[in-house]
Design a protein around this motif. Structure first.
Motif, PDB file in Angstrom:
ATOM      1  N   GLU A   1       0.810  -1.221   0.000  1.00 18.67           N
ATOM      2  CA  GLU A   1       0.000   0.000   0.000  1.00 18.67           C
ATOM      3  C   GLU A   1       0.845   1.274   0.000  1.00 18.67           C
ATOM      4  OE1 GLU A   1      -1.512   0.948   4.388  1.00 18.67           O
ATOM      5  OE2 GLU A   1      -1.913  -1.130   3.796  1.00 18.67           O
ATOM      6  N   HIS A   2       2.146   1.149   0.284  1.00 16.10           N
ATOM      7  CA  HIS A   2       3.040   2.306   0.316  1.00 16.10           C
ATOM      8  C   HIS A   2       4.058   2.291  -0.835  1.00 16.10           C
ATOM      9  CE1 HIS A   2       1.331   3.238   4.174  1.00 16.10           C
ATOM     10  NE2 HIS A   2       1.720   2.077   4.668  1.00 16.10           N
ATOM     11  N   LYS A   3       3.791   1.470  -1.845  1.00 10.51           N
ATOM     12  CA  LYS A   3       4.720   1.297  -2.967  1.00 10.51           C
ATOM     13  C   LYS A   3       5.078   2.619  -3.637  1.00 10.51           C
ATOM     14  CE  LYS A   3       4.651  -0.828  -7.528  1.00 10.51           C
ATOM     15  NZ  LYS A   3       3.853  -1.662  -8.439  1.00 10.51           N
ATOM     16  N   ASP A   4       4.103   3.460  -3.898  1.00 10.55           N
ATOM     17  CA  ASP A   4       4.361   4.738  -4.574  1.00 10.55           C
ATOM     18  C   ASP A   4       5.193   5.674  -3.706  1.00 10.55           C
ATOM     19  OD1 ASP A   4       2.977   3.886  -6.816  1.00 10.55           O
ATOM     20  OD2 ASP A   4       1.076   4.730  -6.131  1.00 10.55           O
ATOM     21  N   ALA A   5       4.921   5.684  -2.402  1.00 11.21           N
ATOM     22  CA  ALA A   5       5.690   6.539  -1.481  1.00 11.21           C
ATOM     23  C   ALA A   5       7.136   6.060  -1.392  1.00 11.21           C
ATOM     24  CB  ALA A   5       5.053   6.548  -0.097  1.00 11.21           C
ATOM     25  N   LEU A   6       7.346   4.754  -1.384  1.00 11.66           N
ATOM     26  CA  LEU A   6       8.700   4.198  -1.331  1.00 11.66           C
ATOM     27  C   LEU A   6       9.480   4.549  -2.602  1.00 11.66           C
ATOM     28  CD1 LEU A   6       7.819   0.772   0.274  1.00 11.66           C
ATOM     29  CD2 LEU A   6       9.358   2.468   1.261  1.00 11.66           C
TER      30      LEU A   6
ATOM     31  N   ALA B   1       8.902   7.065  -4.610  1.00  7.85           N
ATOM     32  CA  ALA B   1       9.119   8.513  -4.627  1.00  7.85           C
ATOM     33  C   ALA B   1      10.276   8.914  -3.707  1.00  7.85           C
ATOM     34  CB  ALA B   1       7.842   9.245  -4.214  1.00  7.85           C
ATOM     35  N   ALA B   2      10.479   8.152  -2.628  1.00  7.56           N
ATOM     36  CA  ALA B   2      11.565   8.458  -1.688  1.00  7.56           C
ATOM     37  C   ALA B   2      12.908   7.912  -2.160  1.00  7.56           C
ATOM     38  CB  ALA B   2      11.230   7.898  -0.307  1.00  7.56           C
ATOM     39  N   GLY B   3      12.936   7.176  -3.279  1.00  6.53           N
ATOM     40  CA  GLY B   3      14.196   6.674  -3.824  1.00  6.53           C
ATOM     41  C   GLY B   3      14.533   5.244  -3.448  1.00  6.53           C
ATOM     42  N   PHE B   4      13.585   4.497  -2.914  1.00  4.62           N
ATOM     43  CA  PHE B   4      13.821   3.110  -2.545  1.00  4.62           C
ATOM     44  C   PHE B   4      13.698   2.217  -3.780  1.00  4.62           C
ATOM     45  CE2 PHE B   4      13.001   4.971   1.493  1.00  4.62           C
ATOM     46  CZ  PHE B   4      13.669   4.194   2.412  1.00  4.62           C
ATOM     47  N   LYS B   5      14.460   1.139  -3.788  1.00  7.56           N
ATOM     48  CA  LYS B   5      14.433   0.145  -4.869  1.00  7.56           C
ATOM     49  C   LYS B   5      13.986  -1.185  -4.268  1.00  7.56           C
ATOM     50  CE  LYS B   5      16.918   2.722  -7.838  1.00  7.56           C
ATOM     51  NZ  LYS B   5      16.222   3.932  -8.043  1.00  7.56           N
ATOM     52  N   TYR B   6      13.253  -1.978  -5.059  1.00  9.89           N
ATOM     53  CA  TYR B   6      12.777  -3.269  -4.578  1.00  9.89           C
ATOM     54  C   TYR B   6      13.793  -4.356  -4.889  1.00  9.89           C
ATOM     55  CZ  TYR B   6       9.646  -7.058  -3.393  1.00  9.89           C
ATOM     56  OH  TYR B   6       9.083  -8.170  -2.801  1.00  9.89           O
ATOM     57  N   ALA B   7      14.143  -5.143  -3.869  1.00  9.60           N
ATOM     58  CA  ALA B   7      15.048  -6.280  -4.036  1.00  9.60           C
ATOM     59  C   ALA B   7      14.184  -7.547  -4.002  1.00  9.60           C
ATOM     60  CB  ALA B   7      16.083  -6.306  -2.916  1.00  9.60           C
ATOM     61  N   SER B   8      13.902  -8.100  -5.171  1.00  7.87           N
ATOM     62  CA  SER B   8      12.951  -9.208  -5.273  1.00  7.87           C
ATOM     63  C   SER B   8      13.413 -10.464  -4.534  1.00  7.87           C
ATOM     64  CB  SER B   8      12.657  -9.529  -6.737  1.00  7.87           C
ATOM     65  OG  SER B   8      13.847  -9.879  -7.413  1.00  7.87           O
ATOM     66  N   LYS B   9      14.710 -10.737  -4.510  1.00  5.02           N
ATOM     67  CA  LYS B   9      15.207 -11.928  -3.826  1.00  5.02           C
ATOM     68  C   LYS B   9      15.045 -11.833  -2.316  1.00  5.02           C
ATOM     69  CE  LYS B   9      18.495 -13.244  -7.383  1.00  5.02           C
ATOM     70  NZ  LYS B   9      19.910 -13.417  -7.734  1.00  5.02           N
TER      71      LYS B   9
END
Length: 166
Positions: free
Chosen positions: A104-109, A111-119
């Motif tokens: 639910e916070h994907k867009d905020a993350l 926008a703040a410069g976070f990257k998703y690490a799928s592993k």
């Protein structure tokens, strides 16, 4: 914490003298003080850890690139998400890792410069230009063991804000 990360947190370039490091530490301590900054307690832990790493050195040289704005970037990213409900925020070395209810916070993350690490099934914030040597082979337990781990305390919400309106 690596020397290049410590230099980035304090915002000093490679080749900095102890006097420059001490001046940068004092400026960062004033800037990120918990009384002035919602994420200040965690930022001060990072600033103190960076200073401890660099204080043991003479003039600090590294071949790795440093980002002199990383402390400000890290502070802005942490302040952008510190109040979001359902997130599990963890600081390992100079990185911020975020798990929990992130959907639910994907867009905020983002926008703040976070990257998703799928592993790892977590979001992370890291220094710009950082290149992975392990290609994601390290587990979160490996990262915690190598760099340590701290979970920031969320700012207390005002009791007035929690009361229902009459």
């Amino acid at each position: 914490m690596k020397i290049s990360d410590a230099l980035s947190v304090l915002g000093v370039p490679s080749g900095a003298t102890q006097a420059e490091i001490k001046a940068a530490y004092k400026a960062a301590a004033k800037k990120y003080h918990p009384d002035l900054n919602p994420a200040g307690a965690e930022m001060m832990k990072l600033v103190n850890a960076a200073f401890d790493v660099l204080q043991a050195q003479g003039t600090v040289h590294t071949d790795e690139a440093t980002n002199v704005n990383y402390g400000e970037d890290l502070n802005a990213a942490l302040n952008a998400i510190i109040d979001l409900d359902g997130l599990e925020i963890e600081i390992c070395g100079a990185w911020i890792w975020v798990g929990g209810n992130t959907r639910e916070h994907k867009d905020a993350l983002k926008a703040a410069g976070f990257k998703y690490a799928s592993k790892k099934k977590r979001w992370n914030f890291r220094p710009a230009g950082w290149k992975s040597k392990s290609r994601g082979r390290s587990t979160m337990e490996d990262i915690r063991e190598k760099h340590g781990s701290a979970k920031p305390k969320r700012p207390a919400r005002s009791s007035m804000a929690l009361r229902a309106a009459p």
